[in-house]
Design an enzyme around this catalytic site. Structure first.
Site, mmCIF file in Angstrom:
data_model
loop_
_atom_site.group_PDB
_atom_site.id
_atom_site.type_symbol
_atom_site.label_atom_id
_atom_site.label_comp_id
_atom_site.label_asym_id
_atom_site.label_seq_id
_atom_site.Cartn_x
_atom_site.Cartn_y
_atom_site.Cartn_z
ATOM 1 N N GLU A 170 0.805 -0.978 0.203
ATOM 2 C CA GLU A 170 -0.100 -0.024 -0.061
ATOM 3 C C GLU A 170 0.840 1.250 -0.096
ATOM 4 O O GLU A 170 0.371 2.242 -0.380
ATOM 5 C CB GLU A 170 -1.226 -0.044 1.127
ATOM 6 C CG GLU A 170 -0.432 0.014 2.742
ATOM 7 C CD GLU A 170 -1.301 0.151 3.786
ATOM 8 O OE1 GLU A 170 -0.974 0.728 4.755
ATOM 9 O OE2 GLU A 170 -2.431 -0.450 3.451
ATOM 10 N N HIS B 112 3.651 1.760 -1.905
ATOM 11 C CA HIS B 112 4.313 2.059 -3.108
ATOM 12 C C HIS B 112 3.269 1.707 -4.325
ATOM 13 O O HIS B 112 3.569 1.899 -5.529
ATOM 14 C CB HIS B 112 5.456 1.781 -3.281
ATOM 15 C CG HIS B 112 6.517 2.394 -2.448
ATOM 16 N ND1 HIS B 112 6.950 1.822 -1.346
ATOM 17 C CD2 HIS B 112 7.112 3.719 -2.487
ATOM 18 C CE1 HIS B 112 7.876 2.525 -0.694
ATOM 19 N NE2 HIS B 112 7.827 3.615 -1.202
ATOM 20 N N CYS C 206 9.167 -3.179 -3.829
ATOM 21 C CA CYS C 206 9.425 -1.837 -3.544
ATOM 22 C C CYS C 206 10.774 -1.992 -2.899
ATOM 23 O O CYS C 206 11.660 -0.810 -2.924
ATOM 24 C CB CYS C 206 8.659 -1.281 -2.638
ATOM 25 S SG CYS C 206 8.412 -2.294 -0.943
#
Length: 210
Positions: free
Chosen positions: A99, A101, A169
């Protein structure tokens, strides 16, 4: 018969999405077309003309867990059974979206519970994992949500959840460590109170069938 089964799954909220909310798709696609332009691309060129719609559909599928009721999945296949030994389902594939990136993280979940009067159809446990994973997530919350859902619905003597994932990420941006794996765990009942029970679970999820 197959049609009735599909209808039942749809009512329970875990049928694979192959029909889309056109209003939602169109609204999201408009924003992605604007984003492409702001990134310096030409959203009207051949390769990108349909990209906003494709992305919108992909996002709807990747977040369809919001429309699923995981507790109902378990309740649909609960059975009274006098069995009190550990039940383990391991190597459940996990695909979710970070949530922070909105980049994927993926890996495997290992889940066990100790029945206390009820067991559940084994296929329902991976469905519960998918229901929570198909939302914008952090791995820590995902682990706890799966644990709490099984504990609160089945009321077993204990639940254990271990999730191991790679996060894009981390691999594609930031520290750019491609081989890093994040492990999270959550326990209830006997898995918290009894070191031997927890150790047996960890042994089983790392053991090979070969």
């Amino acid at each position: 018969m197959a049609h009735e089964h599909d209808h039942e799954e749809e009512l329970l909220g875990y049928q694979k999405i192959d029909r889309y909310d056109e209003d939602k798709i169109n609204a999201v696609a408009v924003h992605y077309k604007d984003i492409l332009g702001r990134l310096g691309e030409d959203p009207e060129r051949e390769g990108l003309v349909k990209t906003p719609e494709r992305v919108a559909k992909a996002l709807q599928y990747l977040t369809h867990g919001y429309d699923i009721k995981p507790e109902q999945i378990l309740k649909s296949a609960m059975f009274k059974e006098d069995y009190s030994q550990m039940v383990v389902v391991k190597d459940i594939e996990v695909f979710s979206m970070c949530e922070h990136h909105m980049l994927p993280f993926f890996g495997k979940a290992h889940i066990a519970y100790i029945p206390n009067g009820h067991i559940v159809g084994l296929s329902k446990i991976p469905r519960v994992v998918d229901a929570f994973a198909r939302r914008l997530q952090v791995q820590e919350r995902l682990t706890n949500e799966i644990r709490d859902c099984i504990q609160n619905t089945l009321s077993p003597a204990g639940v254990a959840v271990v999730i191991e994932c790679k996060h894009l990420c981390m691999a594609m941006r930031g520290v750019q460590k491609q081989n890093s794996v994040t492990t999270t765990s959550a326990f209830t009942g006997e898995f918290m109170k009894n070191d031997k029970t927890r150790a047996e679970f960890l042994r089983l999820i790392t053991a090979s069938l070969d």
